[in-house]
Design a protein around this motif. Sequence first.
Motif, short mmCIF file in Angstrom:
data_model
loop_
_atom_site.label_atom_id
_atom_site.label_comp_id
_atom_site.label_asym_id
_atom_site.label_seq_id
_atom_site.Cartn_x
_atom_site.Cartn_y
_atom_site.Cartn_z
N ARG A 150 38.07 35.57 35.30
CA ARG A 150 38.55 34.78 36.43
C ARG A 150 39.89 35.28 36.94
N THR A 151 40.77 35.65 36.03
CA THR A 151 42.07 36.18 36.44
C THR A 151 41.92 37.52 37.15
N ASP B 199 39.36 38.55 38.86
CA ASP B 199 38.76 38.34 40.19
C ASP B 199 39.79 37.93 41.23
N LEU B 200 40.94 37.41 40.80
CA LEU B 200 41.99 37.01 41.74
C LEU B 200 42.84 38.18 42.19
#
Length: 382
Positions: free
Chosen positions: A29-30, A32-33
């Motif tokens: 998730r990190t 993807d940012l």
Amino acid sequence: MVTVGVEEEYLLIDAATGVPVARAEQVRRTADLQPAVEAAEVQRELLQAQLEIATPVCRTLEEVDTHLKRLRRALSVSARVHGCRLAACGAAPFADRLPVPVSDTPRYRAMRAEAPQLTDEQLITGMHVHVGVPDRGAGVAVLNGLRPWLPLIVALSANSPLWHGVDTGFASWRTVVFGRWPVSGVPPVFDGATDYSRRVHSLVETGLIRDVGQLYWQARLSERYPTVEIRSMDVQLRVDEAVMLTGLVRAVAATLLVDHRRHRPLPGPGPAPHPHPEALAAALWYAARHGCADRLYDPLTGTLDTPPAVVARVLDVLGPALARSGDASRVEPVLRRLLHDGNGAARQRRELRRGGRAALLGLVGAVDGTPPDDRSPWGSRR
């Protein structure tokens, strides 16, 4: 020009102990940012201590190099945000007693239910190269011709000598672990695309395997893309070695495609057009055991010879394909350096002897070529 795409799998490990940690979702998730990462470039893997990246389709090795560095860098930074380290070793050198949970998908949960011990021990990471083919008939021709090349590719790419804190005696323990699943090892010979499809889907229809994703051959046709997927490589310590292997695999495939278009018999060792399966199974085991520290299996003669002699013959045969693609400058020097300095397995052992666990973790954790304690901000997409 034969196109290529590369997938790499990595482990997430504790920075101090090297034990795998189940933080894949947080790290993904990190990542993807980050502006450097495109959608779907970072993907789940079987266990929650693993992540996979996939490059876009590439025409040059320079593109492969740029994408691998970009994605390794992004994941390395994201891992540090969550207190762990990204590791590019083909098997977890250290492990806790408790199994790492599977990623929370129906398919992975089903695999865990069907084969719990195998799933728990799947702390291995590989590198897959997709080579573009014009159609599935050509893909089967490439797949058939690749068979004698797979032991050489395993030997060169071996990067998993350690397992649960001990030296396995193998250069690629990942190959041994991966080979315990059904429908694994060197693929059989197929009589064209129809034969391939019939035999593969028969395995699924009879319930012997869950889906075509459970074809764990060292090479197979992709069901999603017009490619042959070569899955025989451990993930590499260094990007330039991953790029070299990509170029080598592309040259083999391009050479086989030329032979297919000209209706020439596919090259194989010995007088027979295709080596016997027992010979290739033994050659694959030998490659996993010794890497390139001993003799190499020669895909052109079907015999064992010294690494310099085998590589010289291989580069002679692949020379025209390497010249056409412009890949020679990224393949030949790195390949020769690897023979001199050792593959990843040899260097892992050397680093562990030299500096112990901390030195080994520094080696396998420097996946993007930057020091492990470099905490510079997000990279940009180039």
